[in-house]
Design a protein around this motif. Sequence first.
Motif, mmCIF file in Angstrom:
data_model
loop_
_atom_site.group_PDB
_atom_site.id
_atom_site.type_symbol
_atom_site.label_atom_id
_atom_site.label_comp_id
_atom_site.label_asym_id
_atom_site.label_seq_id
_atom_site.Cartn_x
_atom_site.Cartn_y
_atom_site.Cartn_z
ATOM 1 N N ILE A 1 0.824 -1.212 0.000
ATOM 2 C CA ILE A 1 0.000 0.000 0.000
ATOM 3 C C ILE A 1 0.860 1.266 0.000
ATOM 4 O O ILE A 1 0.579 2.200 -0.759
ATOM 5 N N VAL B 1 0.544 3.982 -3.115
ATOM 6 C CA VAL B 1 0.177 5.381 -2.897
ATOM 7 C C VAL B 1 1.322 6.300 -3.274
ATOM 8 O O VAL B 1 1.099 7.400 -3.793
ATOM 9 N N SER C 1 -3.677 6.546 3.021
ATOM 10 C CA SER C 1 -2.950 5.278 2.930
ATOM 11 C C SER C 1 -2.548 4.781 4.312
ATOM 12 O O SER C 1 -2.596 3.574 4.595
#
Length: 456
Positions: free
Chosen positions: A377, A381, A443
């Motif tokens: 993640i 991002v 995020s």
Amino acid sequence: MSDIHSQRDLAYVRTEEAPAMPAPLTVSGPIGWMRENLFPTPINSLMSLIFGALLLYVIWITLEWSVFNAVWSGEDRSACIGDGAHGACWAMARAKFGQWMYGFYPFTERWRVDVVGIVGVLALVPMMMPSLPYKRINGIFLLGIYPILTLILLTGGNFDISFLPTITVNIDTGESSLNWSVWMVAFAFVLAIVVPILFLGFVAKIISPIISAIASAAIAGGVALLLIIMSIDFGLPYVETSKWGGLLLTLVVAVTGIVASLPIGVLLALGRRSNMPVVKLFSVAFIELWRGVPLITVLFMASVVLPLFLPPGTSFDKLLRALIGVALFSSAYMAEVVRGGLQAIPKGQTEAAQALGLTYWQNMGLITLPQALKLVIPGIVNSFIGLFKDTVLVGIIGLYDLLLIVQAANTDQKWVAPQTHSTGFFFAAAVFWIFCFGMSRYSMFMERQLDTGHKN
């Protein structure tokens, strides 16, 4: 014996008050956090005080320039020139705000951009909140209906749809011209990407052949319905993409690249790890080709060089070329991010899936890929944030994004003043920071939500 027990018990009875002890140090709350992180040792305390003073100085200078000494009203540059004008010229920003937001979009049609933005926010916010229901319906709207609504509202709809490109031949000179409409590119994309995936049985391997057939029919019907909707005249004036600009154009390029890069990047990452030589060779070649050139070169090729390889008279929208280039470029980088997540998954996960009788695609779709995406993640991002900031490069091909249109506004003779340039750039920097910081914080929120407590 009883006297001995009684004397032993009395020995533990305090005969005088205990001396007072100092209160324990605060270990929680703001004071505890500051004691633990800013002032744990004398050296750290000194460094915290120095950098804290420097930060306060920078904040004060910024507020003094942007708020306390700023010019908030005026009709021209005379308001921002003089002995009392030492701060930001927000009067110029107020006069140019509409242009910075919409570009050269017609003033009477800007309500269409507002509708697109409001609907997008109202659909995106519930999607980003895990506690709210109906995520599937919301996702279908965002990925299926909202792009069509945006295309129709921003352009005006009423596309000239035909099943063959328009060919014009000049009898006198013998020259011919070939015109490709926007839908032709979309239709070619569907034929090249969606149809092979469906008919090669990738979806059937994940779920079932019946559901795959239903999905194929639904997509075919959706494409037909899309063509019908795009051919309807809604009475909206047509707005050329050359008139789009400002924050509108920045968001269009960024959102298109973000939405397209993730699924294509996942497919490329899986293809690079595939055991099929052709698929692996194509994926590796695609990734290394697009990662080996800078984005500014891709945009220049898409805008200037690509038309040279097309037949004479070919009409290809400049913004569409830029969107395709940005999507392919960002997909290559996203593929490497996803591949890193796939490599971090232990081999035992795949072996366990095989022991349960799951196929390759069931394993990827239900076990391996969800874990891999959760692990990367931050990388995903980070790629999104980098792509959002790289949208300023579309100015090299003559598209007036937010930064370029701010620069253009600074050249207006009506507002030429010593503080107009810095005001415009400060506004652009603030807008980019708000979007990038928002993505970063979200995020982190998703990492906390998906954290299962298993650490390697």
